[in-house]
Design an enzyme around this catalytic site. Structure first.
Site, PDB file in Angstrom:
ATOM      1  N   HIS A   1       0.823  -1.209   0.000  1.00 29.21           N
ATOM      2  CA  HIS A   1       0.000   0.000   0.000  1.00 29.21           C
ATOM      3  C   HIS A   1       0.859   1.262   0.000  1.00 29.21           C
ATOM      4  CE1 HIS A   1      -2.553   3.087   2.091  1.00 29.21           C
ATOM      5  NE2 HIS A   1      -3.427   2.648   1.212  1.00 29.21           N
TER       6      HIS A   1
ATOM      7  N   ARG B   1      10.488  15.380  10.930  1.00 26.14           N
ATOM      8  CA  ARG B   1      10.474  16.249   9.752  1.00 26.14           C
ATOM      9  C   ARG B   1       9.313  17.243   9.765  1.00 26.14           C
ATOM     10  NH1 ARG B   1      12.581  11.415   8.677  1.00 26.14           N
ATOM     11  NH2 ARG B   1      14.316  11.240   7.214  1.00 26.14           N
TER      12      ARG B   1
ATOM     13  N   PHE C   1       5.934  20.322  -2.539  1.00 31.17           N
ATOM     14  CA  PHE C   1       5.748  18.921  -2.157  1.00 31.17           C
ATOM     15  C   PHE C   1       6.150  18.738  -0.702  1.00 31.17           C
ATOM     16  CE2 PHE C   1       6.795  14.394  -1.982  1.00 31.17           C
ATOM     17  CZ  PHE C   1       5.692  13.844  -2.608  1.00 31.17           C
TER      18      PHE C   1
END
Length: 161
Positions: A89, A128, A114
């Site tokens: 997935h 992050r 992005f």
């Protein structure tokens, strides 16, 4: 725009850009950090009224980007978190979202920042996400990339026909 070797970008004269942030809802803590970083960056650049849309997941980001690009936005920032699991997935979602956002941007000429984190673990995503103690702020970085690109493209004259 990741880690070592990232450029120092100068974002100027972009207060009048029409910017949309589209953000998935999966992985709420990391997503909250990404959205906060994106909105903080927009505020720093003088863009105080961006459109913010929350979507079910990262898979829905390309269609939202396509609709917004067609409605006159100068830049779009796509934020999401996809964490590897025990099935394929992860690869399908990451590939579909990346290719979908790329196609929208290239086909419409609207820059898309992005900010989709594709991580092996939730800890990597949190590191992050621009949270206190995070090593990176990908929401902020995605805005900087999209707004800088929109500003650069705006500076290019239309061709004579």
């Amino acid at each position: 725009m990741s880690g070592k070797g990232a450029p120092e970008l100068s974002v100027k004269n972009c207060q009048d850009l029409r910017v949309a942030v589209i953000a998935a809802q999966w992985h709420e803590k990391a997503m909250d950090g990404l959205v906060d970083g994106a909105l903080r960056a927009l505020h720093e650049y003088g863009i105080d009224e961006p459109t913010l849309l929350r979507l079910p997941g990262s898979w829905e980001l390309p269609v939202a980007a396509k609709v917004l690009a067609g409605r006159g936005y100068d830049a779009i920032v796509a934020l999401g978190v996809v964490i590897r699991g025990g099935t394929p997935h992860f690869e399908y979602v990451c590939q579909g979202v990346t290719q979908g956002l790329t196609k929208v941007s290239v086909d419409t000429g609207v820059p898309i920042g992005f900010g989709v984190l594709t991580c092996d673990t939730e800890e990597q995503a949190l590191d992050r996400a621009g949270l206190e103690g995070s090593s990176e702020d990908k929401g902020h970085e995605a805005v900087t990339a999209a707004v800088t690109t929109a500003s650069v493209l705006r500076s290019v004259s239309e061709p004579w026909h």
